[in-house]
Design a protein around this motif. Structure first.
Motif, PDB file in Angstrom:
ATOM      1  N   ALA A  61      53.044  46.595  40.094  1.00  0.00           N
ATOM      2  CA  ALA A  61      52.837  45.391  40.910  1.00  0.00           C
ATOM      3  C   ALA A  61      52.441  45.762  42.334  1.00  0.00           C
ATOM      4  N   GLY A  62      51.424  45.120  42.837  1.00  0.00           N
ATOM      5  CA  GLY A  62      50.976  45.336  44.196  1.00  0.00           C
ATOM      6  C   GLY A  62      50.162  46.607  44.400  1.00  0.00           C
ATOM      7  N   HIS A  63      49.896  47.297  43.372  1.00  0.00           N
ATOM      8  CA  HIS A  63      49.154  48.568  43.497  1.00  0.00           C
ATOM      9  C   HIS A  63      47.690  48.339  43.139  1.00  0.00           C
ATOM     10  N   GLN A  64      46.856  48.632  44.051  1.00  0.00           N
ATOM     11  CA  GLN A  64      45.417  48.534  43.803  1.00  0.00           C
ATOM     12  C   GLN A  64      44.859  49.946  43.655  1.00  0.00           C
ATOM     13  N   PRO A  65      43.930  50.139  42.727  1.00  0.00           N
ATOM     14  CA  PRO A  65      43.349  51.476  42.611  1.00  0.00           C
ATOM     15  C   PRO A  65      42.583  51.809  43.896  1.00  0.00           C
ATOM     16  N   ARG A  92      37.042  41.591  31.287  1.00  0.00           N
ATOM     17  CA  ARG A  92      38.359  41.563  30.636  1.00  0.00           C
ATOM     18  C   ARG A  92      38.992  42.954  30.648  1.00  0.00           C
ATOM     19  N   ARG A  93      38.183  43.992  30.391  1.00  0.00           N
ATOM     20  CA  ARG A  93      38.715  45.368  30.396  1.00  0.00           C
ATOM     21  C   ARG A  93      39.198  45.748  31.795  1.00  0.00           C
ATOM     22  N   ILE A  94      38.438  45.375  32.804  1.00  0.00           N
ATOM     23  CA  ILE A  94      38.833  45.691  34.185  1.00  0.00           C
ATOM     24  C   ILE A  94      40.135  44.978  34.529  1.00  0.00           C
ATOM     25  N   ARG A  95      40.237  43.673  34.193  1.00  0.00           N
ATOM     26  CA  ARG A  95      41.466  42.929  34.478  1.00  0.00           C
ATOM     27  C   ARG A  95      42.654  43.528  33.738  1.00  0.00           C
ATOM     28  N   VAL A 124      43.735  46.663  35.554  1.00  0.00           N
ATOM     29  CA  VAL A 124      44.426  46.338  36.803  1.00  0.00           C
ATOM     30  C   VAL A 124      45.822  45.792  36.496  1.00  0.00           C
ATOM     31  N   ASP A 125      45.957  45.007  35.432  1.00  0.00           N
ATOM     32  CA  ASP A 125      47.266  44.444  35.062  1.00  0.00           C
ATOM     33  C   ASP A 125      48.246  45.538  34.654  1.00  0.00           C
ATOM     34  N   ARG A 126      47.753  46.639  34.145  1.00  0.00           N
ATOM     35  CA  ARG A 126      48.638  47.735  33.736  1.00  0.00           C
ATOM     36  C   ARG A 126      49.166  48.528  34.930  1.00  0.00           C
ATOM     37  N   LEU A 127      48.554  48.355  36.082  1.00  0.00           N
ATOM     38  CA  LEU A 127      49.016  49.049  37.282  1.00  0.00           C
ATOM     39  C   LEU A 127      50.331  48.437  37.752  1.00  0.00           C
TER      40      LEU A 127
END
Length: 113
Positions: free
Chosen positions: A28-32, A17-20, A23-26
């Motif tokens: 749109a379309g941006h992957q770390p 849940r923390r990881i998701r 990622v949701d705070r990034l």
């Protein structure tokens, strides 16, 4: 005592849940990108090492200057020692010639024995 299977599963779910959420705070379309994180970390390390190298070079330069100064002091002391030795040998030679003239080429009356 030991965590149960349910406890471990709950902990895993919480991590997911923390990881998701991260990622949701990034945007749109941006992957770390792990490469970008590594590049940033390596840049920080490089800056730190460059600072240490600059400090080491400065310290080395100061030590070289001190070494040159001490060598010149040592050379001056050696020159003075040589001058004093020459002066002493000149004095000893002059003194011996004078004492021989006074005694008429014979040994002096004074004896230290």
């Amino acid at each position: 005592m030991y965590p149960t299977r349910a406890d471990r599963r709950a902990a895993c779910d919480q991590v997911e849940r923390r990881i998701r959420a991260a990622v949701d705070r990034l945007p749109a379309g941006h992957q770390p990108d792990p490469r970008q994180a590594r590049i940033s970390r390596l840049r920080d390390i490089n800056e730190r090492l460059a600072g240490e190298l600059a400090r080491t070079n400065t310290e080395f330069t100061l030590l070289k200057e001190r070494h040159r100064l001490l060598l010149s002091v040592l050379a001056a002391k050696d020159d003075e020692l040589e001058r004093l030795r020459r002066e002493l040998s000149t004095f000893a030679g002059t003194h011996a010639a004078r004492s021989q003239r006074r005694a008429g080429g014979q040994r002096s009356v004074r004896s230290f024995y």
